[in-house]
Design a protein around this motif. Structure first.
Motif, mmCIF file in Angstrom:
data_model
loop_
_atom_site.group_PDB
_atom_site.id
_atom_site.type_symbol
_atom_site.label_atom_id
_atom_site.label_comp_id
_atom_site.label_asym_id
_atom_site.label_seq_id
_atom_site.Cartn_x
_atom_site.Cartn_y
_atom_site.Cartn_z
ATOM 1 N N ALA A 347 10.629 -102.584 -52.644
ATOM 2 C CA ALA A 347 11.605 -101.550 -52.980
ATOM 3 C C ALA A 347 12.824 -102.215 -53.608
ATOM 4 C CB ALA A 347 12.025 -100.762 -51.742
ATOM 5 N N THR A 348 13.544 -101.457 -54.413
ATOM 6 C CA THR A 348 14.709 -102.022 -55.102
ATOM 7 C C THR A 348 15.812 -102.400 -54.122
ATOM 8 O OG1 THR A 348 15.608 -99.801 -55.450
ATOM 9 C CG2 THR A 348 14.247 -100.721 -57.213
ATOM 10 N N TRP A 349 15.870 -101.701 -52.973
ATOM 11 C CA TRP A 349 16.932 -101.964 -51.996
ATOM 12 C C TRP A 349 16.612 -103.128 -51.064
ATOM 13 C CZ3 TRP A 349 14.310 -101.574 -47.544
ATOM 14 C CH2 TRP A 349 13.255 -100.662 -47.458
ATOM 15 N N CYS A 350 15.430 -103.706 -51.197
ATOM 16 C CA CYS A 350 14.967 -104.740 -50.270
ATOM 17 C C CYS A 350 15.338 -106.130 -50.780
ATOM 18 C CB CYS A 350 13.454 -104.601 -50.087
ATOM 19 S SG CYS A 350 12.672 -105.992 -49.250
ATOM 20 N N GLY A 351 16.287 -106.802 -50.100
ATOM 21 C CA GLY A 351 16.721 -108.141 -50.509
ATOM 22 C C GLY A 351 15.597 -109.160 -50.526
ATOM 23 N N PRO A 352 14.788 -109.290 -49.463
ATOM 24 C CA PRO A 352 13.667 -110.241 -49.487
ATOM 25 C C PRO A 352 12.666 -109.947 -50.599
ATOM 26 C CG PRO A 352 14.157 -109.562 -47.233
ATOM 27 C CD PRO A 352 14.976 -108.686 -48.129
ATOM 28 N N CYS A 353 12.514 -108.646 -50.949
ATOM 29 C CA CYS A 353 11.606 -108.303 -52.050
ATOM 30 C C CYS A 353 12.145 -108.867 -53.370
ATOM 31 C CB CYS A 353 11.461 -106.785 -52.171
ATOM 32 S SG CYS A 353 10.796 -105.964 -50.714
ATOM 33 N N ARG A 354 13.435 -108.641 -53.611
ATOM 34 C CA ARG A 354 14.042 -109.141 -54.851
ATOM 35 C C ARG A 354 13.988 -110.661 -54.921
ATOM 36 N NH1 ARG A 354 18.000 -105.208 -53.421
ATOM 37 N NH2 ARG A 354 19.440 -106.868 -52.820
ATOM 38 N N ALA A 355 14.064 -111.309 -53.769
ATOM 39 C CA ALA A 355 14.023 -112.773 -53.750
ATOM 40 C C ALA A 355 12.667 -113.307 -54.203
ATOM 41 C CB ALA A 355 14.334 -113.287 -52.343
ATOM 42 N N GLN A 356 11.618 -112.505 -54.074
ATOM 43 C CA GLN A 356 10.278 -112.940 -54.482
ATOM 44 C C GLN A 356 10.010 -112.724 -55.971
ATOM 45 O OE1 GLN A 356 7.794 -114.545 -52.697
ATOM 46 N NE2 GLN A 356 9.430 -114.766 -51.149
ATOM 47 N N ILE A 357 10.864 -111.939 -56.636
ATOM 48 C CA ILE A 357 10.600 -111.583 -58.031
ATOM 49 C C ILE A 357 10.494 -112.803 -58.946
ATOM 50 C CG2 ILE A 357 11.589 -110.449 -60.074
ATOM 51 C CD1 ILE A 357 12.502 -108.185 -58.203
ATOM 52 N N PRO A 358 11.408 -113.770 -58.905
ATOM 53 C CA PRO A 358 11.263 -114.940 -59.796
ATOM 54 C C PRO A 358 9.952 -115.690 -59.562
ATOM 55 C CG PRO A 358 13.464 -114.865 -58.857
ATOM 56 C CD PRO A 358 12.654 -113.840 -58.123
ATOM 57 N N HIS A 359 9.544 -115.821 -58.303
ATOM 58 C CA HIS A 359 8.296 -116.516 -57.989
ATOM 59 C C HIS A 359 7.091 -115.724 -58.495
ATOM 60 C CE1 HIS A 359 10.588 -119.237 -55.415
ATOM 61 N NE2 HIS A 359 11.164 -118.167 -54.881
ATOM 62 N N LEU A 360 7.173 -114.385 -58.381
ATOM 63 C CA LEU A 360 6.077 -113.547 -58.862
ATOM 64 C C LEU A 360 5.968 -113.638 -60.385
ATOM 65 C CD1 LEU A 360 3.895 -111.470 -58.164
ATOM 66 C CD2 LEU A 360 5.642 -109.682 -58.281
ATOM 67 N N LYS A 361 7.106 -113.611 -61.079
ATOM 68 C CA LYS A 361 7.089 -113.738 -62.535
ATOM 69 C C LYS A 361 6.465 -115.060 -62.971
ATOM 70 C CE LYS A 361 11.089 -110.919 -63.917
ATOM 71 N NZ LYS A 361 12.438 -110.991 -64.536
ATOM 72 N N LYS A 362 6.823 -116.127 -62.276
ATOM 73 C CA LYS A 362 6.283 -117.439 -62.605
ATOM 74 C C LYS A 362 4.771 -117.471 -62.428
ATOM 75 C CE LYS A 362 6.559 -122.321 -61.295
ATOM 76 N NZ LYS A 362 7.133 -123.301 -60.339
ATOM 77 N N MET A 363 4.297 -116.886 -61.329
ATOM 78 C CA MET A 363 2.859 -116.863 -61.065
ATOM 79 C C MET A 363 2.129 -116.029 -62.113
ATOM 80 S SD MET A 363 0.860 -115.727 -57.607
ATOM 81 C CE MET A 363 1.713 -116.993 -56.673
ATOM 82 N N GLU A 364 2.722 -114.883 -62.494
ATOM 83 C CA GLU A 364 2.095 -114.047 -63.527
ATOM 84 C C GLU A 364 1.950 -114.818 -64.838
ATOM 85 O OE1 GLU A 364 4.877 -110.838 -63.509
ATOM 86 O OE2 GLU A 364 3.572 -109.530 -62.331
#
Length: 464
Positions: A347-364
């Motif tokens: 969710a957009t309001w979830c801090g731990p979720c946002r923290a994973q975004i750079p790692h997810l982009k790199k993996m993609e």
């Protein structure tokens, strides 16, 4: 004396607090039933009792409730054992004083609605009690059928007496009378009896029970026996009216057209769910009728049963989610067959979720030439839809971005209560894991590649 004073003080403090919240309905009185320790008030929702309030009796077996915001309708009072119910009618501002004993109750200065209701309870007692199990007598159809037939003109005459200034009560009470008679008539048939009627033994009343598109107005949902009546009516239709082939199992598509109300169809679907043992048959047969499961309790039972027939083991079939993407196009798990699927619940309001975004982009980026689908399912609430779209655009999120309008079926199915949550499914839509490592952990990339390679190797072996 202290208990008595405390009881009165507590009641009036509660009343004072509640008065700020709306017009109060006062229910007070005594309960002298043997071993009674507390009293429970039940509301009715979707044809079943739900607990509204409860309180312990004081040493004089007294109780009192100050209830704000009461909706007009029938309510039921019982002791802690939740049996032997006393029914009352309540609306905002009513003041009800009731004395409940073992097998009866009395109302002091009853409202006009409750005076009518109590008269009906007393009048109908001989018929309704004959259908109760276990019975207090040895009644069989030879005594029940004549009693029912003799009672019907009395019931019709009583309905003409229902004239109060409360038009909604008048209509509700008349429908309740018809429903109660039908409930008693059917319940008598489907509770244990020492003698059972043959076709020629049935009295004329039963010929009028079956009606196409039954219960279309949904009125029986206002009565605590509504759900039970749906079950009894279905039994009657398929044992006395339609007589299907006993060797062929009835399915929902055979039964639901006999009801004229979608919520009542949902009640039947809910009761039908317990008959399934495998995920495949459950999803195939219940899935098309899930739209009728409109209440929270129906939805909760659906997911409990879905989980019961699912073990979430590696190799089990995964739940086939279906959500719109950022462009409004529907994406399902089945539509991704042939790819390994990584699902990110966030969710957009979830801090731990946002923290994973750079790692997810790199993996993609690292796995962009592989048959791997990166699916992000947002649990942002419906009111935050535009916020979600703006966040996806601003962060330039890749992969397949789906919007679930809150904690929807996918989250409930996998009992997801904390995010982010990552799940992996193989190329055939089967579970690899429902709780995978996160993109920030190297184990996730290894898991995705090993899943991809194991399926590829299996495909090569099968082709040889």
């Amino acid at each position: 004396m202290k208990i008595r004073v405390f009881f009165i003080l507590s009641f009036f403090l509660a009343a004072l607090f509640a008065s700020a919240q709306g017009k109060l309905t006062i229910v007070q009185g005594t309960m002298t039933k043997e071993k009674a320790q507390s009293i429970v008030i039940f509301d009715v929702m979707y044809g079943e009792r739900i607990e509204l309030a409860s309180a312990r009796l004081n040493k004089n077996q007294e109780f009192a409730f100050a209830l704000p915001g009461i909706k007009s309708g029938f309510y039921y009072l019982s002791d802690q054992n939740r049996r032997s119910l006393a029914r009352i009618y309540m609306k905002q501002g009513d003041k009800i004083n009731i004395a409940i004993a073992d097998d009866a109750y009395q109302l002091m200065q009853p409202t006009p609605e409750n005076r009518i209701l109590k008269e009906w309870v007393d009048l109908s007692y001989p018929v309704t009690q004959m259908s109760v199990f276990p019975r207090k007598d040895t009644a069989t159809y030879t005594s029940f059928f004549p009693t029912l037939t003799a009672f019907l003109p009395k019931a019709e005459a009583f309905k003409k007496k229902i004239i109060t200034s409360n038009a909604s009560f008048n209509a509700l009470m008349k429908k309740s009378i018809d429903a109660e008679i039908e409930h008693a008539a059917l319940k008598f048939l489907y509770t244990p009896n020492s003698k059972h009627p043959a076709k020629e033994d049935f009295v004329p009343y039963y010929a009028g029970v079956y009606q196409p598109h039954k219960y279309a107005d949904g009125a029986i949902l206002n009565f605590a026996f509504g759900t039970d009546l749906v079950r009894l009516y279905t039994n009657y239709v398929f044992t006395r009216v339609k007589l299907p082939d006993p060797m062929v199992k009835l399915k929902l598509e055979d039964i639901l057209p006999y009801f004229g109300n979608d919520t009542i169809r949902g009640i039947y679907v809910e009761g039908f769910m317990g008959s399934y043992k495998t995920l495949e048959t459950f999803t195939a047969e219940i899935g098309p009728f899930k739209k009728y499961l409109v209440s929270d309790s129906m939805q909760a039972r659906y997911f409990r049963m879905l989980k019961k027939v699912s073990s979430f083991k590696k190799g089990d079939m995964a739940y086939n989610f279906s959500y719109p993407d950022i462009n409004g196009n529907t994406v399902t798990l089945a539509s991704l067959k042939g790819k390994v699927v990584l699902v990110d619940v966030w969710a957009t309001w979830c801090g731990p979720c946002r923290a994973q975004i750079p790692h997810l982009k790199k993996m993609e980026e690292e796995l962009r030439d592989k048959d791997i689908a990166f699916v992000s399912i947002s649990v942002d609430e419906e009111k935050d839809f535009e916020k979600w779209k703006a966040f996806v655009a601003k962060e330039e999120l890749k992969g397949i971005q789906l919007y679930a309008k809150g904690w929807s079926d996918f989250s409930k199915y996998y009992d997801i209560r904390g995010i982010p949550r990552f799940l992996v499914f193989d190329q055939n839509g089967k579970i690899v894991t429902v709780d995978s490592p996160r993109p920030s952990q190297p184990e996730l990339k290894e898991l995705l590649l090993s899943t991809l390679n194991s399926k590829a190797a299996a495909g090569i072996a099968e082709s040889k």
